[in-house]
Design a protein around this motif. Sequence first.
Motif, PDB file in Angstrom:
ATOM      1  N   VAL A 139      40.868  16.957 -18.721  1.00 16.91           N
ATOM      2  CA  VAL A 139      39.612  17.489 -18.180  1.00 16.91           C
ATOM      3  C   VAL A 139      39.223  18.779 -18.870  1.00 16.91           C
ATOM      4  O   VAL A 139      38.057  18.997 -19.244  1.00 16.91           O
ATOM      5  CB  VAL A 139      39.742  17.681 -16.661  1.00 16.91           C
ATOM      6  CG1 VAL A 139      38.524  18.420 -16.121  1.00 16.91           C
ATOM      7  CG2 VAL A 139      39.899  16.339 -15.961  1.00 16.91           C
ATOM      8  N   TYR A 140      40.185  19.678 -19.078  1.00 15.31           N
ATOM      9  CA  TYR A 140      39.874  20.940 -19.739  1.00 15.31           C
ATOM     10  C   TYR A 140      39.495  20.718 -21.206  1.00 15.31           C
ATOM     11  O   TYR A 140      38.647  21.433 -21.753  1.00 15.31           O
ATOM     12  CB  TYR A 140      41.060  21.895 -19.638  1.00 15.31           C
ATOM     13  CG  TYR A 140      41.184  22.546 -18.288  1.00 15.31           C
ATOM     14  CD1 TYR A 140      40.195  23.415 -17.819  1.00 15.31           C
ATOM     15  CD2 TYR A 140      42.274  22.293 -17.472  1.00 15.31           C
ATOM     16  CE1 TYR A 140      40.300  24.007 -16.580  1.00 15.31           C
ATOM     17  CE2 TYR A 140      42.390  22.880 -16.229  1.00 15.31           C
ATOM     18  CZ  TYR A 140      41.403  23.740 -15.775  1.00 15.31           C
ATOM     19  OH  TYR A 140      41.502  24.330 -14.545  1.00 15.31           O
ATOM     20  N   ALA A 141      40.104  19.741 -21.873  1.00 15.36           N
ATOM     21  CA  ALA A 141      39.719  19.430 -23.262  1.00 15.36           C
ATOM     22  C   ALA A 141      38.301  18.890 -23.325  1.00 15.36           C
ATOM     23  O   ALA A 141      37.523  19.241 -24.220  1.00 15.36           O
ATOM     24  CB  ALA A 141      40.707  18.418 -23.847  1.00 15.36           C
ATOM     25  N   LEU A 142      37.932  18.052 -22.353  1.00 13.27           N
ATOM     26  CA  LEU A 142      36.565  17.543 -22.308  1.00 13.27           C
ATOM     27  C   LEU A 142      35.562  18.665 -22.069  1.00 13.27           C
ATOM     28  O   LEU A 142      34.489  18.713 -22.691  1.00 13.27           O
ATOM     29  CB  LEU A 142      36.452  16.485 -21.208  1.00 13.27           C
ATOM     30  CG  LEU A 142      35.062  15.860 -20.998  1.00 13.27           C
ATOM     31  CD1 LEU A 142      34.621  15.152 -22.268  1.00 13.27           C
ATOM     32  CD2 LEU A 142      35.084  14.890 -19.829  1.00 13.27           C
ATOM     33  N   CYS A 145      35.098  20.541 -25.286  1.00 17.07           N
ATOM     34  CA  CYS A 145      34.253  19.815 -26.243  1.00 17.07           C
ATOM     35  C   CYS A 145      32.780  19.915 -25.891  1.00 17.07           C
ATOM     36  O   CYS A 145      31.916  19.891 -26.767  1.00 17.07           O
ATOM     37  CB  CYS A 145      34.675  18.350 -26.295  1.00 17.07           C
ATOM     38  SG  CYS A 145      36.317  18.084 -27.009  1.00 17.07           S
ATOM     39  N   LEU A 146      32.472  20.066 -24.606  1.00 18.63           N
ATOM     40  CA  LEU A 146      31.079  20.185 -24.197  1.00 18.63           C
ATOM     41  C   LEU A 146      30.553  21.602 -24.339  1.00 18.63           C
ATOM     42  O   LEU A 146      29.362  21.815 -24.588  1.00 18.63           O
ATOM     43  CB  LEU A 146      30.924  19.718 -22.747  1.00 18.63           C
ATOM     44  CG  LEU A 146      31.231  18.236 -22.476  1.00 18.63           C
ATOM     45  CD1 LEU A 146      31.140  17.947 -20.991  1.00 18.63           C
ATOM     46  CD2 LEU A 146      30.268  17.348 -23.243  1.00 18.63           C
ATOM     47  N   ILE A 147      31.425  22.579 -24.178  1.00 14.15           N
ATOM     48  CA  ILE A 147      30.973  23.976 -24.163  1.00 14.15           C
ATOM     49  C   ILE A 147      30.982  24.593 -25.558  1.00 14.15           C
ATOM     50  O   ILE A 147      30.095  25.379 -25.918  1.00 14.15           O
ATOM     51  CB  ILE A 147      31.852  24.802 -23.199  1.00 14.15           C
ATOM     52  CG1 ILE A 147      31.651  24.304 -21.758  1.00 14.15           C
ATOM     53  CG2 ILE A 147      31.529  26.282 -23.290  1.00 14.15           C
ATOM     54  CD1 ILE A 147      32.563  24.955 -20.759  1.00 14.15           C
ATOM     55  N   LEU A 148      31.987  24.246 -26.385  1.00 16.14           N
ATOM     56  CA  LEU A 148      32.102  24.884 -27.694  1.00 16.14           C
ATOM     57  C   LEU A 148      30.887  24.695 -28.583  1.00 16.14           C
ATOM     58  O   LEU A 148      30.445  25.650 -29.238  1.00 16.14           O
ATOM     59  CB  LEU A 148      33.363  24.368 -28.399  1.00 16.14           C
ATOM     60  CG  LEU A 148      34.689  24.999 -27.937  1.00 16.14           C
ATOM     61  CD1 LEU A 148      35.855  24.375 -28.652  1.00 16.14           C
ATOM     62  CD2 LEU A 148      34.660  26.509 -28.164  1.00 16.14           C
ATOM     63  N   PRO A 149      30.277  23.493 -28.685  1.00 16.79           N
ATOM     64  CA  PRO A 149      29.068  23.380 -29.531  1.00 16.79           C
ATOM     65  C   PRO A 149      27.942  24.299 -29.100  1.00 16.79           C
ATOM     66  O   PRO A 149      27.244  24.871 -29.945  1.00 16.79           O
ATOM     67  CB  PRO A 149      28.681  21.893 -29.368  1.00 16.79           C
ATOM     68  CG  PRO A 149      29.950  21.207 -29.015  1.00 16.79           C
ATOM     69  CD  PRO A 149      30.717  22.176 -28.179  1.00 16.79           C
ATOM     70  N   ALA A 150      27.767  24.469 -27.790  1.00 17.38           N
ATOM     71  CA  ALA A 150      26.714  25.376 -27.317  1.00 17.38           C
ATOM     72  C   ALA A 150      27.030  26.817 -27.689  1.00 17.38           C
ATOM     73  O   ALA A 150      26.141  27.584 -28.084  1.00 17.38           O
ATOM     74  CB  ALA A 150      26.552  25.234 -25.812  1.00 17.38           C
ATOM     75  N   LEU A 151      28.308  27.212 -27.588  1.00 19.47           N
ATOM     76  CA  LEU A 151      28.688  28.577 -27.966  1.00 19.47           C
ATOM     77  C   LEU A 151      28.494  28.811 -29.464  1.00 19.47           C
ATOM     78  O   LEU A 151      28.005  29.873 -29.881  1.00 19.47           O
ATOM     79  CB  LEU A 151      30.143  28.830 -27.573  1.00 19.47           C
ATOM     80  CG  LEU A 151      30.454  28.826 -26.073  1.00 19.47           C
ATOM     81  CD1 LEU A 151      31.943  29.034 -25.835  1.00 19.47           C
ATOM     82  CD2 LEU A 151      29.658  29.906 -25.354  1.00 19.47           C
TER      83      LEU A 151
END
Length: 257
Positions: A139-142, A145-151
């Motif tokens: 869950v934390y890896a998912l 993956c969702l937050i890093l591109p936005a950052l």
Amino acid sequence: MREDYYELLDIPVTATAAEVKRAYYAQARRWHPDRNPGDAAAEERFKLVAEAYRVLGDADERYQYDGWLERHRRLSRAPELEAMPQRPIRVSARHARERRAEREDRRERRRSGVRGPVRVRPFLLNTRKPPSLAAMVAVYALAACLILPALIKGYQATYPRAEEPEKPKAALSEAEVRARLENYNNDLLQRARAGDAAAQVRYGLLLYRGVGVAMNREEARKWWEKAAAQGNATALYSLEHFAAEPETAHEEPEADK
């Protein structure tokens, strides 16, 4: 049937203790026996007002009375429920005081505009049996993956990469310059023959100065006269001021050796 104490004191159900007290004093002065001597109805109303203040002025009794009042209003909307057996609701005095303190605290925060503490439930831990380590890692890896591109996108927008300087364009040769000038003069002549007044003025100036074309001031004056006939102010100015200049050819600057 019990009276509606809120209607007797003329206050809303959400009235505070201070508002209940002020309403009681106002109703007591109005229905006091000294002000209404010999009026039995006023005396009875005064007793009901005193009873209403005794109930609504106490937090525990007011809590129980609010429950009775709510049930009475529901039964008035559905009389068929009146015959159903009632189940007594027992509320401890400590619980009533805690509920009253919570309501007062929320009301005070609402007035002052201060928000209370936010209760944050632990992620994936709000269960009796904690999840497995593999599930938590997945869950934390998912989420990463969702937050890093936005950052990364926000960082690139805040700190853009320095653009490479444009390479200087190569200088044109003398032949290319003469070819472009010839194309410009031909295009200007075509537009002048088509009746463009601005083109006629410019082409007449080239003929008058001998720039890129052979000097011919008589021909230049003809083009200016055509433009002046269309009301062009520049052509009128040229006919007036350039007529007295001596006829000298325009000398083009020599190219650097």
